[in-house]
Write an enzyme that holds these catalytic residues in place. Structure first.
Site, PDB file in Angstrom:
ATOM      1  N   LYS A 177      14.807  57.696  39.760  1.00  9.34           N
ATOM      2  CA  LYS A 177      15.471  56.408  39.522  1.00  9.34           C
ATOM      3  C   LYS A 177      14.490  55.250  39.761  1.00  9.34           C
ATOM      4  O   LYS A 177      13.674  55.301  40.696  1.00  9.34           O
ATOM      5  CB  LYS A 177      16.674  56.307  40.468  1.00  9.34           C
ATOM      6  CG  LYS A 177      17.611  55.136  40.245  1.00  9.34           C
ATOM      7  CD  LYS A 177      18.793  55.276  41.200  1.00  9.34           C
ATOM      8  CE  LYS A 177      19.732  54.093  41.161  1.00  9.34           C
ATOM      9  NZ  LYS A 177      20.827  54.247  42.133  1.00  9.34           N
TER      10      LYS A 177
ATOM     11  N   SER B  86      25.294  53.425  40.646  1.00  5.28           N
ATOM     12  CA  SER B  86      24.140  52.823  40.012  1.00  5.28           C
ATOM     13  C   SER B  86      23.158  53.836  39.434  1.00  5.28           C
ATOM     14  O   SER B  86      22.267  53.475  38.671  1.00  5.28           O
ATOM     15  CB  SER B  86      23.417  51.914  41.003  1.00  5.28           C
ATOM     16  OG  SER B  86      22.904  52.647  42.105  1.00  5.28           O
TER      17      SER B  86
ATOM     18  N   SER C  83      26.910  55.622  44.518  1.00  6.95           N
ATOM     19  CA  SER C  83      25.990  55.584  43.381  1.00  6.95           C
ATOM     20  C   SER C  83      25.426  56.925  42.963  1.00  6.95           C
ATOM     21  O   SER C  83      24.783  57.020  41.927  1.00  6.95           O
ATOM     22  CB  SER C  83      24.838  54.607  43.661  1.00  6.95           C
ATOM     23  OG  SER C  83      25.306  53.279  43.629  1.00  6.95           O
TER      24      SER C  83
END
Length: 479
Positions: free
Chosen positions: A82, A157, A181
């Site tokens: 990420k 997220s 997330s």
């Protein structure tokens, strides 16, 4: 299975080939890259393509293997990282235009741990601005789409991670979770994950210029999204390896002591006045039946007050965000994210000043109540969300939208405030008006017992099957 179908293999299946020498790291990596190039243009899950350095690393690993060096438990497994975590030589953008040139001087612990285990990073995945939405879109990279269809948000997220792994872009996807997330993208895409407990996975970004707030440190954790529970058992022991840069990391083995007798599971459908959708209820019943069949004892009993704990926890986090982060959002965020934060502050009125300190202290009371409850019931099976996953941009639709996206997700952020592990696993494929959609449930566990939560997720998966198979069929048919 043909050579070109290697991308379909789980990490567990893949390592049986790579570690035995039946498949080279280079071949495994090339097939994953080919899959990424085939499907990512329509998903926008991977926002930085690392093909060249991934293949160089794969060749280096193959040469090391040829010399008799240790391959590592994740030898040749393609992974994604990420973009809010440091990877040496790459921008840690956090989805923010103003941070597009913040180049990491070194790897974060999760990156180095995965690479030490033999994994190969093929790309970096999308996140919303400041990694603070349950939907993934930003002005820097644009929107990530869900492989099930554009009527469902990819979650956030870690939305890029969830969409990537379920589309077959790498067998493992790194993500993180301060309020859900990891679990939101798992629920959106039908992936399997476990939010580790506090202190379980070492965390730090070498590029950071100041330490995070106390609640950000204690609520945010690093983890992985996978297509199968078995892949969590394979990969998490590498992820939790100690790193001295995290002074509060707890160096404990992945597997804890086996519990005596059948494991008791507390089962609840309580949604605190929020309507429980019929498909979510069916998913919960399926999960319960799967655990019963697997030898667990399941009791319908409510755990300590999740609603109060979750709401207080998130309001306390909002107090810290208001104090330490709001100015950054105002200075560098888009109008969209600024508007969303204003509604966050309405949905979760920030707790500040003296009350903030009081609620930080009360966190121990909540954690103690749960610790005592988990002595009797080591696992808690509950909804993750009370309704099927929401549409893209639902959180931009004012108070009602934010309430549906985050307001009702108390089972999610309560676990972050408590610092407890929580797995999220699909338990049903619902046939909804806009098309099929996975429905995930949550399994919370005793502190330090992520392994128990993953075992239970595996039992549910054995009954329901892996959601990657129907979504790949859907992607192939173009429906």
């Amino acid at each position: 299975m043909t050579h070109t179908d290697i991308w379909r293999l789980s990490a567990t299946e893949l390592t049986q080939l790579t570690r035995s020498g039946d498949l080279s790291a280079e071949s495994a990596t090339q097939v994953a890259i080919d899959r990424m190039h085939a499907v990512n243009p329509s998903l926008n899950a991977v926002v930085e393509d690392l093909t060249a350095e991934a293949l160089d690393r794969a060749r280096d690993l193959d040469r090391a293997r040829a010399k008799g060096e240790d391959t590592g438990p994740l030898f040749g497994v393609p992974v994604t990282i990420k973009v809010n975590v440091d990877q040496k030589g790459h921008a840690t953008t956090n989805g923010v235009v103003a941070l597009k040139d913040v180049i990491a001087p070194d790897d974060a612990p999760v990156v180095s741990n995965l690479q030490k285990a033999g994994a190969i990073v093929i790309g970096r995945t999308n996140t919303p601005e400041f990694s603070f939405r349950a939907d993934t879109d930003n002005p820097l990279y644009g929107r990530t789409h869900n492989p099930w269809g554009r009527h469902i948000s990819a979650g956030g997220s870690s939305g890029g991670a969830g969409a990537a792994v379920m589309a077959g872009i790498g067998a493992l996807a790194h993500g993180n979770d301060i309020g859900g997330s990891l679990r939101f993208p798992a629920a959106a895409n039908g992936a399997v994950t476990v939010k580790p407990g506090l202190g379980r996975v070492p965390a730090w970004n070498p590029s950071q210029t100041a330490e995070r707030g106390l609640l950000a440190q204690s609520m945010s954790v690093q983890g992985l999204l996978t297509r199968s529970a078995a892949d969590l058992h394979l990969s998490m022991p590498s992820l939790i390896a100690a790193d001295p840069r995290d002074p509060f990391h707890v160096p404990m083995p992945w597997r804890g002591t086996a519990l005596e007798g059948p494991i008791k599971v507390a089962f609840t459908k309580n949604t605190f006045g929020y309507a429980l959708h019929a498909e979510v209820e069916k998913a919960l019943d399926t999960a319960k039946d799967a655990l019963l069949d697997a030898g667990y004892q399941v009791f319908e009993v409510d755990p300590p007050d999740v609603f109060e704990c979750g709401r207080i926890g998130y309001r306390t986090l909002m107090g810290e965000v208001l104090t330490l982060m709001k100015s950054d959002v105002e200075a560098a965020g888009s109008q969209t994210i600024r508007d969303i934060f204003e509604v966050y502050f309405q949905e979760f009125p920030p707790i500040v000043e003296t009350e903030l300190l009081q609620m930080l202290a009360k966190r121990s009371q909540y954690a103690r109540e749960w610790s005592l409850f988990l002595q009797d019931y080591p696992l808690v099976l509950s909804p993750f969300l009370p309704q099927p996953f929401f549409k893209p941009d639902r959180d931009t639709e004012g108070a009602e939208g934010v309430h549906e996206v985050l307001g009702c997700a108390v089972y999610s952020y309560a676990m972050n405030f408590l610092g407890l592990p929580a797995a999220c696993v699909p338990a049903r494929l619902a046939d909804l008006p806009k098309g099929p959609q996975p429905i995930n449930v949550q399994i919370a566990a005793r502190r330090w017992r992520e392994d128990l939560a993953v075992d239970a997720a595996a039992a549910i998966e054995a009954r329901v099957g892996q959601m990657c198979l129907p979504v790949w069929d859907k992607m192939a048919s173009g429906t």
